[in-house]
Write a protein that holds these residues in place. Structure first.
Motif, PDB file in Angstrom:
ATOM      1  N   GLN A   1       0.768  -1.252   0.120  1.00 19.40           N
ATOM      2  CA  GLN A   1       0.160  -0.157   0.041  1.00 19.40           C
ATOM      3  C   GLN A   1       0.792   1.299  -0.030  1.00 19.40           C
ATOM      4  O   GLN A   1       1.811   1.300   0.762  1.00 19.40           O
ATOM      5  CB  GLN A   1      -0.892   0.064   1.205  1.00 19.40           C
ATOM      6  CG  GLN A   1      -2.126   0.637   1.161  1.00 19.40           C
ATOM      7  CD  GLN A   1      -2.650   0.820   2.499  1.00 19.40           C
ATOM      8  OE1 GLN A   1      -2.146  -0.092   3.559  1.00 19.40           O
ATOM      9  NE2 GLN A   1      -3.526   1.718   2.915  1.00 19.40           N
ATOM     10  N   ARG A   2       0.427   2.142  -0.824  1.00 20.98           N
ATOM     11  CA  ARG A   2       1.267   3.400  -1.007  1.00 20.98           C
ATOM     12  C   ARG A   2       0.351   4.454  -0.108  1.00 20.98           C
ATOM     13  O   ARG A   2      -0.658   4.723  -0.653  1.00 20.98           O
ATOM     14  CB  ARG A   2       1.590   3.899  -2.292  1.00 20.98           C
ATOM     15  CG  ARG A   2       2.606   4.754  -2.579  1.00 20.98           C
ATOM     16  CD  ARG A   2       3.109   4.862  -4.029  1.00 20.98           C
ATOM     17  NE  ARG A   2       3.795   3.808  -4.584  1.00 20.98           N
ATOM     18  CZ  ARG A   2       5.300   3.780  -4.494  1.00 20.98           C
ATOM     19  NH1 ARG A   2       5.632   4.465  -3.864  1.00 20.98           N
ATOM     20  NH2 ARG A   2       5.752   2.652  -5.120  1.00 20.98           N
ATOM     21  N   LEU A   3       0.911   5.355   0.718  1.00 25.00           N
ATOM     22  CA  LEU A   3       0.127   6.320   1.463  1.00 25.00           C
ATOM     23  C   LEU A   3       0.818   7.928   1.114  1.00 25.00           C
ATOM     24  O   LEU A   3       2.240   7.722   1.120  1.00 25.00           O
ATOM     25  CB  LEU A   3       0.177   6.164   3.053  1.00 25.00           C
ATOM     26  CG  LEU A   3      -0.495   4.863   3.373  1.00 25.00           C
ATOM     27  CD1 LEU A   3      -0.352   4.894   4.990  1.00 25.00           C
ATOM     28  CD2 LEU A   3      -2.061   4.650   3.068  1.00 25.00           C
ATOM     29  N   ARG A   4       0.220   8.746   1.125  1.00 19.31           N
ATOM     30  CA  ARG A   4       0.849  10.066   0.964  1.00 19.31           C
ATOM     31  C   ARG A   4       0.673  11.015   2.173  1.00 19.31           C
ATOM     32  O   ARG A   4      -0.707  10.756   2.707  1.00 19.31           O
ATOM     33  CB  ARG A   4       0.169  10.786   0.030  1.00 19.31           C
ATOM     34  CG  ARG A   4       0.147  10.222  -1.524  1.00 19.31           C
ATOM     35  CD  ARG A   4       1.576  10.141  -2.068  1.00 19.31           C
ATOM     36  NE  ARG A   4       2.312  11.255  -2.421  1.00 19.31           N
ATOM     37  CZ  ARG A   4       3.458  11.440  -2.833  1.00 19.31           C
ATOM     38  NH1 ARG A   4       4.466  10.159  -2.851  1.00 19.31           N
ATOM     39  NH2 ARG A   4       4.087  12.410  -3.182  1.00 19.31           N
TER      40      ARG A   4
ATOM     41  N   ALA B   1       5.499   3.559   7.617  1.00 13.72           N
ATOM     42  CA  ALA B   1       6.151   2.370   7.233  1.00 13.72           C
ATOM     43  C   ALA B   1       7.686   2.571   7.753  1.00 13.72           C
ATOM     44  O   ALA B   1       8.152   3.451   8.229  1.00 13.72           O
ATOM     45  CB  ALA B   1       6.070   2.318   5.692  1.00 13.72           C
ATOM     46  N   PRO B   2       8.290   1.151   8.064  1.00  7.52           N
ATOM     47  CA  PRO B   2       9.397   1.070   8.644  1.00  7.52           C
ATOM     48  C   PRO B   2      10.704   2.056   7.860  1.00  7.52           C
ATOM     49  O   PRO B   2      11.496   2.224   8.206  1.00  7.52           O
ATOM     50  CB  PRO B   2       9.891  -0.322   8.719  1.00  7.52           C
ATOM     51  CG  PRO B   2       8.554  -0.876   8.324  1.00  7.52           C
ATOM     52  CD  PRO B   2       7.599   0.055   7.927  1.00  7.52           C
ATOM     53  N   ASP B   3      10.627   1.962   6.716  1.00 10.12           N
ATOM     54  CA  ASP B   3      11.622   2.387   5.632  1.00 10.12           C
ATOM     55  C   ASP B   3      11.139   3.736   5.129  1.00 10.12           C
ATOM     56  O   ASP B   3      11.737   4.231   4.187  1.00 10.12           O
ATOM     57  CB  ASP B   3      12.011   1.710   4.554  1.00 10.12           C
ATOM     58  CG  ASP B   3      10.699   1.232   3.498  1.00 10.12           C
ATOM     59  OD1 ASP B   3       9.568   1.467   3.823  1.00 10.12           O
ATOM     60  OD2 ASP B   3      11.045   0.852   2.350  1.00 10.12           O
ATOM     61  N   ASP B   4      10.398   4.630   5.676  1.00 12.08           N
ATOM     62  CA  ASP B   4      10.070   5.837   5.586  1.00 12.08           C
ATOM     63  C   ASP B   4      11.004   6.757   5.800  1.00 12.08           C
ATOM     64  O   ASP B   4      12.211   6.046   6.473  1.00 12.08           O
ATOM     65  CB  ASP B   4       8.970   6.404   6.886  1.00 12.08           C
ATOM     66  CG  ASP B   4       7.372   6.014   6.517  1.00 12.08           C
ATOM     67  OD1 ASP B   4       7.234   5.682   5.195  1.00 12.08           O
ATOM     68  OD2 ASP B   4       6.867   6.555   7.388  1.00 12.08           O
ATOM     69  N   HIS B   5      11.077   7.883   5.160  1.00  9.75           N
ATOM     70  CA  HIS B   5      12.367   8.638   5.429  1.00  9.75           C
ATOM     71  C   HIS B   5      11.884  10.364   5.630  1.00  9.75           C
ATOM     72  O   HIS B   5      10.798  10.580   4.962  1.00  9.75           O
ATOM     73  CB  HIS B   5      13.405   8.612   4.303  1.00  9.75           C
ATOM     74  CG  HIS B   5      13.114   9.198   3.170  1.00  9.75           C
ATOM     75  ND1 HIS B   5      12.271   8.344   2.157  1.00  9.75           N
ATOM     76  CD2 HIS B   5      13.221  10.349   2.348  1.00  9.75           C
ATOM     77  CE1 HIS B   5      12.142   9.507   1.047  1.00  9.75           C
ATOM     78  NE2 HIS B   5      12.491  10.519   1.312  1.00  9.75           N
ATOM     79  N   VAL B   6      12.544  10.961   6.254  1.00  8.39           N
ATOM     80  CA  VAL B   6      12.376  12.544   6.537  1.00  8.39           C
ATOM     81  C   VAL B   6      13.616  12.993   5.952  1.00  8.39           C
ATOM     82  O   VAL B   6      14.800  12.480   5.961  1.00  8.39           O
ATOM     83  CB  VAL B   6      12.399  12.780   8.171  1.00  8.39           C
ATOM     84  CG1 VAL B   6      11.050  12.501   8.701  1.00  8.39           C
ATOM     85  CG2 VAL B   6      13.549  12.152   8.739  1.00  8.39           C
TER      86      VAL B   6
ATOM     87  N   PHE C   1       5.436   3.472   1.939  1.00  7.48           N
ATOM     88  CA  PHE C   1       5.261   2.170   1.367  1.00  7.48           C
ATOM     89  C   PHE C   1       5.027   1.235   2.341  1.00  7.48           C
ATOM     90  O   PHE C   1       6.099   0.687   2.710  1.00  7.48           O
ATOM     91  CB  PHE C   1       6.383   2.201   0.113  1.00  7.48           C
ATOM     92  CG  PHE C   1       5.778   0.974  -0.792  1.00  7.48           C
ATOM     93  CD1 PHE C   1       5.166   1.132  -1.772  1.00  7.48           C
ATOM     94  CD2 PHE C   1       6.314  -0.276  -0.625  1.00  7.48           C
ATOM     95  CE1 PHE C   1       4.499  -0.044  -2.681  1.00  7.48           C
ATOM     96  CE2 PHE C   1       6.221  -1.362  -1.306  1.00  7.48           C
ATOM     97  CZ  PHE C   1       5.336  -1.182  -2.245  1.00  7.48           C
ATOM     98  N   ILE C   2       3.725   0.651   2.214  1.00 12.42           N
ATOM     99  CA  ILE C   2       3.702  -0.437   3.435  1.00 12.42           C
ATOM    100  C   ILE C   2       3.398  -1.880   2.673  1.00 12.42           C
ATOM    101  O   ILE C   2       2.662  -2.080   2.036  1.00 12.42           O
ATOM    102  CB  ILE C   2       2.571  -0.227   4.315  1.00 12.42           C
ATOM    103  CG1 ILE C   2       2.337   1.106   4.930  1.00 12.42           C
ATOM    104  CG2 ILE C   2       2.287  -1.202   5.336  1.00 12.42           C
ATOM    105  CD1 ILE C   2       1.138   1.607   5.565  1.00 12.42           C
ATOM    106  N   VAL C   3       4.739  -2.447   2.845  1.00  7.27           N
ATOM    107  CA  VAL C   3       4.769  -3.725   2.194  1.00  7.27           C
ATOM    108  C   VAL C   3       3.944  -4.935   2.833  1.00  7.27           C
ATOM    109  O   VAL C   3       3.820  -4.585   4.114  1.00  7.27           O
ATOM    110  CB  VAL C   3       6.466  -4.366   2.443  1.00  7.27           C
ATOM    111  CG1 VAL C   3       6.457  -5.670   1.722  1.00  7.27           C
ATOM    112  CG2 VAL C   3       7.302  -3.375   1.582  1.00  7.27           C
TER     113      VAL C   3
END
Ligand SMILES: Cc1cc2nc3c(=O)[nH]c(=O)nc-3n(C[C@H](O)[C@H](O)[C@H](O)COP(=O)(O)OP(=O)(O)OC[C@H]3O[C@@H](n4cnc5c(N)ncnc54)[C@H](O)[C@@H]3O)c2cc1C
Length: 265
Positions: A7-10, A47-52, A133-135
């Motif tokens: 799933q892709r979230l904005r 998601a765990p691989d989000d980035h700021v 991006f939630i795998v």
């Protein structure tokens, strides 16, 4: 066998001025910095691989930020912009009002140099995450492949994996003293691959370990985060030589051997 729907979230982009609350040397080359402040309210990381995006003081010690224009960020023309780098929200604790970020101390560049000198009370600017991006969590197995810059995402991911998941971690680190203790409800095994003085960009420890790894039973999701060129080659190996479908594979360059913005894979 599940349907593996990722799933892709904005998220709306929010720019926050945060203060350093604590600094802890987590391992030999990893500085853990905990940020807080009233502007942290409402922070979202799904998601765990989000980035700021982190903005660091420029050479004058000033934070010079862009304004968002119709075609992207616009910086003041008469001032040196703040260097900006991508980092993983290692942990967000809404109740305590704390955001933890783990910085690799690789010795060069504004982010690494800032993290090495960070002290309580300093200010940093944090923007995002812009999306997540939630795998899917219904794969039979997960193989997470990364160097030390990927450890924050891999550690966070392990912590939220369900007990039913099985995970293999290939983690390349500078030194034995960079091993971290990892927690998970999932069944996981880690291969710590220590460079012991070898160069991070031209090492091939992950490549060799991946070639030796037997293809796990069942549907397997592969995640890769390393220096850009290595990420591209690892991805190519998995798709071309192992026939891994593209939806079961995510590879991203986390840094570039010659500096500059890493390209997405
Ligand atoms: C999505 C994403 C998430 C990330 N999360 C994290 C994170 O949580 N923690 C973290 O530490 N990093 C993380 N990174 C990597 C980080 O953004 C880069 O390492 C960044 O280049 C560091 O900036 P710098 O100012 O220290 O060095 P730069 O100014 O970018 O580079 C200076 C020099 O150092 C070299 N260099 C850069 N990074 C490394 C490295 N890791 N090892 C060896 N040499 C290096 C460059 O090739 C260049 O020669 C992430 C990157 C992405 C894309």
């Amino acid at each position: 066998m599940g349907t593996h729907e990722s799933q892709r979230l904005r998220h709306p982009i929010v720019i926050r001025h945060l203060n350093v609350l604590r600094v802890e040397r987590l391992t030999l080359h990893m500085q853990r910095i905990v940020f807080g402040g009233s502007e942290l309210d409402g922070f979202i990381s799904s998601a765990p691989d989000d980035h700021v995006k982190l903005f660091f003081p420029n050479s004058m010690g000033e934070l010079v930020l862009p304004k968002m224009g119709p075609d992207g960020p616009i910086y003041p023309s008469d001032r040196e912009p703040s260097p900006m780098r991508d980092y993983t929200p290692r942990k967000y604790d809404a109740e305590r009002g704390e955001l933890t970020i783990d910085f690799v101390l690789h010795g060069d560049g504004p982010a690494s140099i800032w993290a090495a000198q960070a002290s309580v009370g300093q200010t940093l600017v944090v923007a995002g995450p812009r999306g997540s991006f939630i795998v899917a969590d219904d794969f039979d197995h997960y193989v997470l492949i990364g160097d030390e810059t990927a450890l924050p995402a891999m550690g966070r991911w392990l912590e939220v994996m369900p007990a039913t998941a099985t995970v293999t971690l290939l983690a390349e680190i500078p030194d034995r003293a960079d091993r971290q203790s990892l927690r998970s409800n999932a069944q996981f095994e880690v291969q710590w691959l220590e460079r012991q003085g070898a160069d991070a960009a031209s090492s091939n420890l992950l490549e060799t370990a991946l070639r030796r790894l037997p293809t796990p039973a069942g549907d397997t999701f592969y995640w890769i985060a390393t220096e850009s060129q290595r990420a591209r080659q690892l991805r190519q190996y998995l798709s071309e030589e192992r026939g891994i479908p593209k939806d079961w594979l995510k590879a991203k360059g986390y840094w570039q051997r010659d500096g500059g913005e890493p390209e997405s894979e």
